[in-house]
Scaffold this active site. Structure first.
Site, PDB file in Angstrom:
ATOM      1  N   LYS A 111       0.828  -1.211   0.000  1.00  0.00           N
ATOM      2  CA  LYS A 111       0.000   0.000   0.000  1.00  0.00           C
ATOM      3  C   LYS A 111       0.861   1.258   0.000  1.00  0.00           C
ATOM      4  O   LYS A 111       0.482   2.274  -0.596  1.00  0.00           O
ATOM      5  CB  LYS A 111      -0.963  -0.004   1.189  1.00  0.00           C
ATOM      6  CG  LYS A 111      -2.006  -1.084   1.062  1.00  0.00           C
ATOM      7  CD  LYS A 111      -3.335  -0.689   1.681  1.00  0.00           C
ATOM      8  CE  LYS A 111      -4.365  -1.776   1.404  1.00  0.00           C
ATOM      9  NZ  LYS A 111      -5.491  -1.753   2.314  1.00  0.00           N
ATOM     10  N   LYS A 191      -6.343 -12.062  -9.179  1.00  0.00           N
ATOM     11  CA  LYS A 191      -7.374 -12.167  -8.158  1.00  0.00           C
ATOM     12  C   LYS A 191      -8.491 -11.168  -8.475  1.00  0.00           C
ATOM     13  O   LYS A 191      -8.211 -10.048  -8.890  1.00  0.00           O
ATOM     14  CB  LYS A 191      -6.734 -11.833  -6.798  1.00  0.00           C
ATOM     15  CG  LYS A 191      -7.612 -12.093  -5.614  1.00  0.00           C
ATOM     16  CD  LYS A 191      -6.863 -11.844  -4.315  1.00  0.00           C
ATOM     17  CE  LYS A 191      -7.877 -11.681  -3.192  1.00  0.00           C
ATOM     18  NZ  LYS A 191      -7.274 -11.361  -1.923  1.00  0.00           N
ATOM     19  N   LYS A 194     -12.167  -5.092  -7.712  1.00  0.00           N
ATOM     20  CA  LYS A 194     -12.937  -4.027  -8.329  1.00  0.00           C
ATOM     21  C   LYS A 194     -12.004  -3.056  -9.041  1.00  0.00           C
ATOM     22  O   LYS A 194     -12.282  -2.611 -10.153  1.00  0.00           O
ATOM     23  CB  LYS A 194     -13.743  -3.310  -7.252  1.00  0.00           C
ATOM     24  CG  LYS A 194     -14.842  -2.454  -7.806  1.00  0.00           C
ATOM     25  CD  LYS A 194     -15.711  -1.907  -6.681  1.00  0.00           C
ATOM     26  CE  LYS A 194     -16.498  -0.731  -7.188  1.00  0.00           C
ATOM     27  NZ  LYS A 194     -16.067   0.543  -6.627  1.00  0.00           N
TER      28      LYS A 194
END
Ligand code: TRP
Ligand code: SF4
Length: 329
Positions: A111, A191, A194
């Protein structure tokens, strides 16, 4: 009954990967434990977001979970930021957390890379808040996906650190992994996600889903309708495993291997079975959404219950840490 805790970020729309990979499992086991499920909004603010959207997303996630079959009344489904003890315990745990442990966390590293312009302390401290979520209820069982195992190991470490310094207080929780392997997106490669745009939304209409399935990757060996294929390497077949009955699956396997069945027909069977699961969820979602006020009421009651339990843990912790001098006078 053992205590179970799990959390989900209010990420906007859920997809079938979230459902078959995690939420369905929560629904199946929710009554086997004293269960807590939390919409973890404090985790979500570590990444840039729009406040108006957040308001929608938090409530929408609660409605989604309810529609998926989480028993809101019997399990404690609640919004994390409405129970201040989580943040309180995070601060306490910060003092028994070595920096080096947090620096190793792969989710943080990923992240931080993706959000290089906004690497804030909250993003770094994220696993400590997660440990506090779990341990404030002394949960022993944490159903999560593979990608969260490192955070649960970390939670055990925090528990040990605290216990060895201040006396036995917290359990060492264990992750509970689903049997469902990770659900790939319609690209058949990554995977389902969205943000990658390879997802099938949980609340999409039958028509929208059929359009997505039409474009979804199959076994590339089936160049024409007459080429036989191999279901074991076909992502569409991996979806069949989620929703299709054994009989129909063996029909698909035979049809695929012999080229007796085309991919379009195979996808139609998948679609029919998938919609048998999704149609009732979408109906429930639409009904519940008409009565959001009652969902809000249950969330409020649940937060109240959680605050009572969290407070007991905080008092115990502060007592052990010498943070309640007036008490003893
Ligand atoms: N970090 C988890 C995720 O990204 C969400 C989460 C927050 C969580 N707190 C938790 C999961 C506590 C399990 C237990 O999926
Ligand atoms: Fe995949 Fe079905 Fe086509 Fe076989 S028939 S390649 S399982 S979509």
């Amino acid at each position: 009954m053992k205590i179970l805790f799990s959390g989900i970020q209010p990420t906007g729309k859920l997809h079938i990967g979230n459902f078959f990979g995690a939420i369905k499992n929560w629904v199946n086991i929710q009554h086997d434990y004293k269960s807590y499920f939390s919409v973890v909004d404090y985790h979500s603010i570590t990444i840039k977001y729009d406040p108006e959207e957040m308001r929608e997303r938090v409530m929408d996630m609660a409605v989604n979970l309810y529609a998926c079959g989480i028993d809101m009344e019997k399990t404690n489904l609640f919004i994390q930021s409405e129970v201040p003890g989580h943040a309180d315990l995070t601060w306490i745990f910060n003092s028994v957390t070595p920096m080096g442990e947090l620096e190793r966390m792969t989710q943080y590293k990923d992240k931080a890379q993706q959000n290089a312009k906004n690497v804030n302390v909250g993003l770094f401290d994220y696993p400590v808040l997660q440990a506090a979520d779990i341990l404030i209820y002394k949960a022993e069982v944490v159903p999560v996906g593979e990608d969260q195992v490192q955070h649960i190991e970390f939670t055990r470490e925090i528990s040990r650190n605290f216990n060895s310094r201040f006396g036995q207080t917290f359990p060492e929780p264990k992750e509970l992994l689903t049997k469902t392997p990770r659900v790939l997106g319609i690209d058949g490669e990554k995977k389902m996600s969205k943000s990658l745009g390879n997802d099938i939304g949980l609340l999409e209409s039958g028509e929208e889903i059929m359009n997505k399935l039409r474009g979804a990757k199959t076994d590339p060996a089936r160049v024409t309708r007459n080429d036989p294929g191999n279901p074991d390497v076909c992502n569409i077949y991996s979806y069949h495993r989620l929703v299709s009955h054994e009989d129909e699956r063996s029909e698909v396997v035979d049809g695929c291997r012999s080229a007796g069945m085309g991919c379009v027909d195979c996808k139609k069977i998948l679609h029919k079975n998938l919609m048998k699961v999704l149609d009732p969820i979408r109906d429930r979602y639409e009904n519940i959404n008409k009565n959001k006020v009652s969902v809000r009421e249950i969330l409020t009651q649940n937060a109240e219950k959680c605050r009572r339990i969290a407070k007991q843990t905080i008092l115990e912790v502060k007592e052990k840490m010498g943070l309640n001098p007036l008490w003893k006078i």
